[in-house]
Scaffold this motif. Structure first.
Motif, PDB file in Angstrom:
ATOM      1  N   ILE A  99       0.859  -1.191   0.000  1.00 17.23           N
ATOM      2  CA  ILE A  99       0.000   0.000   0.000  1.00 17.23           C
ATOM      3  C   ILE A  99       0.893   1.239   0.000  1.00 17.23           C
ATOM      4  CG2 ILE A  99      -1.935  -1.122   1.189  1.00 17.23           C
ATOM      5  CD1 ILE A  99      -0.986   0.230   3.771  1.00 17.23           C
ATOM      6  N   PRO A 100       0.377   2.364  -0.480  1.00 19.93           N
ATOM      7  CA  PRO A 100       1.153   3.603  -0.405  1.00 19.93           C
ATOM      8  C   PRO A 100       1.375   4.015   1.055  1.00 19.93           C
ATOM      9  CG  PRO A 100      -0.716   3.843  -1.904  1.00 19.93           C
ATOM     10  CD  PRO A 100      -0.896   2.551  -1.173  1.00 19.93           C
ATOM     11  N   MET A 101       2.476   4.732   1.291  1.00 17.30           N
ATOM     12  CA  MET A 101       2.760   5.227   2.637  1.00 17.30           C
ATOM     13  C   MET A 101       3.241   6.668   2.531  1.00 17.30           C
ATOM     14  SD  MET A 101       3.587   2.178   5.047  1.00 17.30           S
ATOM     15  CE  MET A 101       5.177   2.534   5.610  1.00 17.30           C
ATOM     16  N   ARG A 102       2.919   7.437   3.563  1.00 16.54           N
ATOM     17  CA  ARG A 102       3.394   8.819   3.656  1.00 16.54           C
ATOM     18  C   ARG A 102       4.581   8.814   4.613  1.00 16.54           C
ATOM     19  NH1 ARG A 102       1.892  13.632   2.233  1.00 16.54           N
ATOM     20  NH2 ARG A 102       2.437  15.451   3.445  1.00 16.54           N
ATOM     21  N   PHE A 103       5.738   9.195   4.111  1.00 19.39           N
ATOM     22  CA  PHE A 103       6.952   9.222   4.914  1.00 19.39           C
ATOM     23  C   PHE A 103       7.095  10.617   5.516  1.00 19.39           C
ATOM     24  CE2 PHE A 103       7.303   5.484   2.452  1.00 19.39           C
ATOM     25  CZ  PHE A 103       7.937   4.591   3.301  1.00 19.39           C
ATOM     26  N   ASP A 104       6.780  10.683   6.806  1.00 23.51           N
ATOM     27  CA  ASP A 104       6.692  11.958   7.506  1.00 23.51           C
ATOM     28  C   ASP A 104       8.052  12.526   7.883  1.00 23.51           C
ATOM     29  OD1 ASP A 104       3.771  11.865   7.564  1.00 23.51           O
ATOM     30  OD2 ASP A 104       4.058  10.213   8.956  1.00 23.51           O
ATOM     31  N   ARG A 105       8.942  11.670   8.414  1.00 25.63           N
ATOM     32  CA  ARG A 105      10.259  12.164   8.812  1.00 25.63           C
ATOM     33  C   ARG A 105      11.204  10.987   9.027  1.00 25.63           C
ATOM     34  NH1 ARG A 105      10.659  12.234  14.750  1.00 25.63           N
ATOM     35  NH2 ARG A 105       8.633  11.604  15.566  1.00 25.63           N
ATOM     36  N   PHE A 106      12.502  11.327   9.081  1.00 21.24           N
ATOM     37  CA  PHE A 106      13.500  10.325   9.421  1.00 21.24           C
ATOM     38  C   PHE A 106      14.648  10.983  10.161  1.00 21.24           C
ATOM     39  CE2 PHE A 106      14.573  11.454   4.971  1.00 21.24           C
ATOM     40  CZ  PHE A 106      15.902  11.845   5.105  1.00 21.24           C
ATOM     41  N   SER A 107      15.337  10.179  10.931  1.00 23.27           N
ATOM     42  CA  SER A 107      16.538  10.580  11.656  1.00 23.27           C
ATOM     43  C   SER A 107      17.499   9.402  11.564  1.00 23.27           C
ATOM     44  CB  SER A 107      16.202  10.917  13.111  1.00 23.27           C
ATOM     45  OG  SER A 107      17.384  11.280  13.804  1.00 23.27           O
ATOM     46  N   LEU A 108      18.592   9.592  10.827  1.00 19.74           N
ATOM     47  CA  LEU A 108      19.509   8.494  10.525  1.00 19.74           C
ATOM     48  C   LEU A 108      20.940   8.889  10.875  1.00 19.74           C
ATOM     49  CD1 LEU A 108      18.058   7.728   6.983  1.00 19.74           C
ATOM     50  CD2 LEU A 108      17.636   6.417   9.072  1.00 19.74           C
ATOM     51  N   ALA A 109      21.548   8.148  11.792  1.00 22.09           N
ATOM     52  CA  ALA A 109      22.953   8.365  12.126  1.00 22.09           C
ATOM     53  C   ALA A 109      23.790   7.817  10.980  1.00 22.09           C
ATOM     54  CB  ALA A 109      23.294   7.665  13.429  1.00 22.09           C
TER      55      ALA A 109
END
Length: 164
Positions: free
Chosen positions: A63-73
């Motif tokens: 299904i489609p998804m809305r990617f709101d935010r990310f935090s990646l070291a």
């Protein structure tokens, strides 16, 4: 007990098969939410020493998804480089991907590792670890996904300061 004519048995079997087919169709396609992935598509070393990173977000869900935010070291050549953060509010279709541009002022060790890789024409190993926050289509509940990815980037021929 009198035997039934073959046509009656055939009709009964066809009716049962039709009902089974209709029951299977009524449930619709499977709606599966899978762990997304994040990786670096490209890193550009800017004149001021900062990096412009293209982060590729991959939606493996059905299904489609809305990617709101990310935090990646981000770790580059074993050196902690910093944290890539963005709030793209990006809709990604089922089993698709898209790219988000972020900027980072990397640590001195990571800057040296990238400069060495670019000068020597060698690859640069990296690791991403962190969280991606996404909302499945038709849902109001945001979910947190832990992601981890290891790979390498290589100097892009003809593009000074670019690792892909």
């Amino acid at each position: 007990m009198t035997p039934r004519p073959a046509s009656t048995v055939f009709r009964a079997l066809m009716g049962a098969a039709l009902l089974a087919t209709l029951a299977a169709c009524s449930s619709g396609p499977v709606r599966r939410v899978s762990e997304p992935a994040a990786r670096l598509q490209q890193v550009t070393v800017n004149a001021d020493g900062s990096w412009t990173a293209l982060v590729r977000i991959e939606n493996y869900s059905s299904i489609p998804m809305r990617f709101d935010r990310f935090s990646l070291a981000l770790e580059a050549a074993g050196q902690e480089a910093g944290t890539l953060q963005a709030s793209p509010g990006l809709d990604i279709g089922l089993e698709s991907a898209d790219v988000v541009e972020t900027r980072l002022v990397p640590s001195a060790g990571a800057k040296l590792a990238a400069a060495d890789a670019l000068a020597g024409g060698r690859s640069l190993g990296y690791a991403l670890r962190g969280e991606v926050f996404a909302t499945p289509d038709e849902s109001s509940k945001q979910r947190e996904f832990e992601v981890e990815h290891r790979s390498t980037l290589s100097p892009a021929p003809g593009l000074p300061g670019v690792l892909r």
